[in-house]
Write a protein that holds these residues in place. Structure first.
Motif, PDB file in Angstrom:
ATOM      1  N   ASP A 116     -14.484 -33.257 -16.568  1.00 42.48           N
ATOM      2  CA  ASP A 116     -13.936 -33.925 -15.397  1.00 42.48           C
ATOM      3  C   ASP A 116     -14.574 -33.373 -14.114  1.00 42.48           C
ATOM      4  OD1 ASP A 116     -12.415 -34.910 -13.331  1.00 42.48           O
ATOM      5  OD2 ASP A 116     -10.487 -34.407 -14.242  1.00 42.48           O
ATOM      6  N   VAL A 117     -15.309 -34.217 -13.412  1.00 37.38           N
ATOM      7  CA  VAL A 117     -16.029 -33.766 -12.229  1.00 37.38           C
ATOM      8  C   VAL A 117     -15.083 -33.439 -11.068  1.00 37.38           C
ATOM      9  CG1 VAL A 117     -16.391 -36.025 -11.178  1.00 37.38           C
ATOM     10  CG2 VAL A 117     -18.096 -34.244 -10.869  1.00 37.38           C
ATOM     11  N   THR A 118     -13.854 -33.952 -11.134  1.00 38.27           N
ATOM     12  CA  THR A 118     -12.904 -33.681 -10.046  1.00 38.27           C
ATOM     13  C   THR A 118     -12.176 -32.356 -10.233  1.00 38.27           C
ATOM     14  OG1 THR A 118     -11.027 -34.789 -11.120  1.00 38.27           O
ATOM     15  CG2 THR A 118     -12.472 -36.164  -9.780  1.00 38.27           C
ATOM     16  N   ARG A 119     -12.464 -31.676 -11.347  1.00 38.16           N
ATOM     17  CA  ARG A 119     -11.700 -30.463 -11.655  1.00 38.16           C
ATOM     18  C   ARG A 119     -11.816 -29.383 -10.566  1.00 38.16           C
ATOM     19  NH1 ARG A 119      -9.221 -27.030 -15.290  1.00 38.16           N
ATOM     20  NH2 ARG A 119     -10.252 -25.021 -15.487  1.00 38.16           N
ATOM     21  N   ARG A 136      -9.579 -30.238  -7.729  1.00 41.07           N
ATOM     22  CA  ARG A 136      -8.158 -30.116  -8.075  1.00 41.07           C
ATOM     23  C   ARG A 136      -7.741 -28.654  -8.256  1.00 41.07           C
ATOM     24  NH1 ARG A 136      -6.572 -35.726  -9.507  1.00 41.07           N
ATOM     25  NH2 ARG A 136      -8.407 -36.845 -10.249  1.00 41.07           N
ATOM     26  N   LEU A 137      -8.631 -27.851  -8.783  1.00 36.40           N
ATOM     27  CA  LEU A 137      -8.302 -26.429  -8.920  1.00 36.40           C
ATOM     28  C   LEU A 137      -8.221 -25.749  -7.564  1.00 36.40           C
ATOM     29  CD1 LEU A 137     -10.238 -25.017 -11.999  1.00 36.40           C
ATOM     30  CD2 LEU A 137      -7.765 -25.311 -11.719  1.00 36.40           C
TER      31      LEU A 137
END
Lengths: 677, 677
Positions: B588-591, B594-595
């Motif tokens: 997931d490239v959005t990780r 989001r982290l």
């Protein structure tokens, strides 16, 4: 000034035209939704009786105080059971009446949350003594689980039930303020009895929460039993559940005979020994039953919202003028119909899905009767996920529908305000949606681990079917072509890929999840499950619809709308995993999906009124000036405004006390100001 | 049974601990939010007066009928102006009182919607005659625009104002049912006068909508003037705006003197000739004023929601047990704080942004005084976009906060239900958000076309700054590294890219837009504007905060939270354009985004109570059992439940009339059932 004029006439013309444009056969769809012609006719007959009975009149609801709403509710309860005698209604028919009454009555707690545990978990002795009374409402009960300090985490409930071997009694006790039973529907004024969840204490040892049958009020005069303090917890937010007497109760060392422990499973011997239940989860059926019924009932609530908003958008003309010199019907604006048609598709899907759930629940239930709990985990995972998705979507849809109606949508007469308020707690009760997410994820992770080990894709349960994509050689799909988007299987497969990729990602980072991972993944898992069910619904259409080819075609499109709009909302996840292999600097890769939805809207638009009529709601059921069947919304608003009591009152006291003093003071100040000039 | 026990004591301990953990200097942040110490002290002083005055007691609101809520409201109005005399309050101080009273009073329509157009658009003669009365509320007025059949599309209003040269009068007339003025705040019972929007008819020619000053009620006895029918339009959805007497009015050929046309700009000569206004848009200021004030007022509403929910989440313990043997405070769960901390960041951003808007409005206003309309289009675009984003977010945040509180969040005593109901119409009034989207897009498209022609990136207005990215050689950003995410400039640039790409895409497909393109693009344009303002706020922090380095650091993080969570919501658009160049089959490239948000939450968590305390809300203002300052929420719920009137009443009539018949019938049926066995 006459009360009729062009706009009202036009309202009627627009609605009649919309009905003429509809090409689907409404009554066959209506029968499909209502489980066949017989059930539809039953409902129609019962609604006709209710709507013509003054006890069920709704015209004063918006002006009634809490006490008046409750008073009306118990009168309705009594009337329904009078009507049962008069018309010789079956239990099923009483259920139909209660479902269509547009008010959450206190008796519903007796029917859904009190009677089932007593009957299914009580000992034979208890049922012998109280069964007939419970079944006939010779006593009325409630389910007393939550406490002031505790909701769904029952392991921490504080109320105690201490066994006294000497007298073979339990002593029910509320040791603290926070142990006060709270939020108990039907408790404050209605119930005579309750099933109390309390920690079972045997010889000083806590055996965790168990259920006890406790008398709360005298059957002679309805006064509280000794040692029990009962009251109402106050009004609910937004006026929701106004007719229900949610209450609190505290117990001061209240003794009950041993037989009143619900002891079909776990038991206590006379001398105070604990007897384990044969299976810890045999009593879970009730919770799963309530969750599984929520799918269909939420579908019917969305159906109401869709009916009201689509009817209003059909007759409301505003904005740009068309070739006929009239302003456009607002439903023709993309910004309006893109909001309303998905709601219509949700209603159809969830109503039909509700029936799937009923079948699954019945299958599990008959196994549970044989003490076979093998279907429990699957049913638990499915109902948890659906409960979250369906209730969240329903609330969102009702509000989207209300907003689509602009200014008049904020009138109480729109009908969607009270629908919203009454549906709102569904996102919290029967398992808070955010807490339930974890249950969905736990089940998904377990299945994921199992399948990685077993590689057995042939025995995947329906809720885990998407996991097949992670075993063996499945290449990720590419961006579908315009014609591929027309095939519902495309969206279903993409929604399954989304679930699979998110579950795998979650499993890989389980020790360092981002804060929304649980929520996103749980939603994706449930949406993949629903999508597969929608695919089945589409395949069954020719069978269930019979020879109405036009209906098949339109319902296919409606189901496709469901799939594509669900995918549109979740497309961020597919993009995050690079599923579509987007090239940098090109245009919006989601455009083909979104354009397909836009065009699907245009195809469905002429059928919108027919598809909402097929729900079969009467004006009495909708109770909405804006959702009126004949479309004459302005006449309705005008008429209803005149029922507003502040219009009757002279309110001269208010003028004398407050308005006149402001005006006179201001006039004096103005005079002083002039004098100074 | 005592009302105190561990859970309540623990409530107090948890709240006190949270206050100790806070490292920010609360009072200096409080002064920052309130525009300085002086203004804060003014507010504190006025709130102290109001909260100790029984007229402003809130304890019975939830039980009052509509008529009672209105009666209370006008009593409050009168009392405020009494207090003005007693305490010699300035206009500003009266405004502070009205803003903090937690009720939308009918007088607000006089102040915001009646007085401004009369004073700024009335002729000198009209102002001479009525100005002092208007300013001192010797007359009270409302603004009568919307009709039963028409909302914001004023060009189609049906009410007519026909000039009669013979008598130099206008005749105000409602020709149809749908022309009935409707939804007019303060009309049903309060107002003596109104500014009526009506089509100006001169010699049979329609000159479109103009404003007229019309007396509605006698100043002697408050009776309706001849030829005018007035009434209330009924209650509002969800009990919102309960204290306001929204009404309708119909005019039957009502004559008013010519001077009562608001004729500072457009005029009519004595013989009935139309005189064009010097600039068609000189009268737009009022609408822009109302929209610009909504930014700050919505920020303060979010501040209330954040305060209540964060306080409750701090003292509510539920679920897993921690090392101390107690259940965890729910704010420590990621699924809870990821919902609440962004609301906190929204409140800070919108409160500060409200001040930016005030400055922009004042600048435009002083130019308008010089008949210079050059700043109007920019201000119109900005306020339209902000109105949409701020109101939509505010409603969503209040509900998110309410849901985070679980079961007790659905109690009216949570306080967030009524806050929600009162804020809800903001998404519809002053320009329906979906209709306004088109205004934002129109402005953006115009600027896009201009810049493509001119290539002049140096004179872009602040609302168009993002368009610079489409001129010359700007390479699209790549996926930021973990440390780049910590830099607010990263998110700002990405939000600007998002706006730029969506506007370009929209321009390229303007003849075949998908159904949500307008909405998505308008949102992105506004969010890019806000992001750039947040960047300015961050840069100004060391200046406005002075030597409190700790405050600077925490507020930087809070603003970063705003930027990153906004980006997270909009990341789908960046992915759709391939901005991050995602590789197929990777994780997931959005990780990383989001982290970063997750970790930012953990950094802000210890400051949450301090940052909400800094809003300065008193318990009287919040009126929430769950948002109580000392944290003792269970005691509050218990105490408030006892104010519920259904607990006082014996309600024995209800028992006799409805409950007893059900029980007796059921007992008889049970006996019959037994007899048959």
């Amino acid at each position: 000034m006459s009360a009729t004029h062009d706009a009202s006439t036009q309202n009627g013309i627009d609605m009649a035209n919309a009905r003429r444009t509809t090409s689907v056969d409404i009554s066959s769809i209506c029968h499909l939704l209502h489980n066949g012609r017989t059930q539809w006719e039953t409902r129609e007959r019962i609604v006709a009786i209710l709507s013509s009975d003054p006890v069920f009149d709704k015209s004063q609801r918006h002006y009634q105080s809490r006490a008046e709403r409750y008073t009306r509710a118990v009168a309705m309860m009594n009337r329904i059971y009078e009507l049962q005698v008069i018309h010789n209604w079956s239990q099923h028919e009483v259920g139909v009446a209660l479902f269509n009454i547009d008010e959450s009555l206190p008796i519903s707690l007796h029917n859904i949350a009190f009677q089932p545990p007593v009957m299914s978990q009580g000992s034979p002795e208890l049922i012998l003594e109280y069964g007939p009374l419970v079944a006939n409402r010779g006593i009325m009960g409630c389910y007393m689980q939550t406490e002031l300090g505790h909701g769904s985490n029952v392991s921490c409930l504080e109320t105690t039930a201490t066994y006294i071997p000497e007298t073979k009694e339990f002593e029910i006790h509320s040791p603290t303020l926070s142990s006060t039973k709270w939020w108990i529907g039907s408790l404050a004024k209605t119930s005579t009895h309750g099933v109390v969840q309390a920690k079972l204490i045997l010889g000083g040892v806590d055996h965790g929460p168990h259920l006890f049958f406790v008398q709360l009020r005298s059957l002679e005069n309805h006064k509280n039993m000794p040692g029990i303090v009962i009251g109402g917890i106050g009004p609910k937010a937004l006026g929701g559940f106004a007719a229900n007497d949610h209450g609190f109760a505290r117990f001061d060392h209240v003794r009950i005979p041993k037989i009143q422990m619900l002891s079909k499973f776990a038991q206590v011997t006379d001398d105070g020994k604990y007897v384990q239940p044969p299976h810890a989860k045999l009593s879970y059926g009730g919770m799963l039953y309530i969750r599984s019924t929520m799918v269909g009932s939420n579908g019917w609530a969305m159906a109401k919202a869709a009916t009201v908003a689509i009817r209003y958008a059909t007759v409301r003309r505003q904005g740009e003028k068309g070739p006929d010199g009239l302003e456009r019907q607002i439903i023709t604006y993309p910004s309006v119909h893109i909001r309303l048609l998905p709601i219509l598709s949700h209603a159809y899907v969830y109503i039909q899905l509700g029936k799937v759930l009923t079948r699954l629940f019945d299958a599990m239930s008959s196994r549970l009767q044989q003490k076979d709990t093998s279907l429990l985990p699957e049913m638990h995972a499915i109902t948890s996920g659906l409960k979250i998705t369906v209730t969240t979507t329903c609330i969102q849809d009702i509000e989207t529908a209300r907003r689509s109606m602009g200014g008049h949508g904020f009138s109480a007469f729109s009908g969607l305000g009270s629908l919203y308020a009454d549906q709102l707690p569904t996102v919290t009760f029967e398992g808070d949606n955010f807490v339930l997410n974890k249950q969905v994820i736990r089940a998904a992770q377990k299945s994921y681990t199992n399948i990685l080990k077993s590689k057995d894709v042939f025995n995947l349960s329906s809720s885990n079917a998407y996991l097949r994509l992670l075993v063996g050689e499945h290449s990720m799909p590419s961006l579908p072509s315009d014609s591929e988007w027309q095939n519902p299987a495309t969206a279903v497969l993409l929604l399954e890929w989304r679930a699979a990729l998110l579950v795998r990602e979650l499993a890989q980072h389980v020790d360092d999840l981002d804060a929304s991972a649980t929520q996103r993944t749980a939603g994706a898992v449930t949406e993949a499950f629903i999508a597969a069910r929608v695919m089945e619904m589409i395949k069954e259409l020719p069978v269930v619809i019979g020879d109405k080819q036009r209906n098949v075609k339109i319902l296919e499109k409606l189901y496709l709308m469901y799939l594509l709009t669900t995918l549109e909302t979740g497309v961020v996840d597919l993009l995050s995993f690079g599923v579509f292999g987007v090239a940098k600097g090109k245009g919006d890769v989601t455009r083909s999906l979104r354009l397909t939805i836009k065009n699907l809207c245009l195809e469905l638009l002429p059928e919108a009124i027919g598809l909402t009529d097929a729900f079969g709601y009467t004006d009495w059921e909708l109770d909405s000036a804006l959702g009126i069947y004949d479309g004459k919304v302005y006449e309705q608003l005008w008429r209803r405004a005149h029922s507003e009591p502040i219009n009757d009152a002279e309110m001269s006291a208010v003028y004398e006390e407050s308005i006149k003093p402001i005006l006179r003071r201001g006039q004096q100040q103005a005079a002083d100001m002039r004098a100074k000039l």
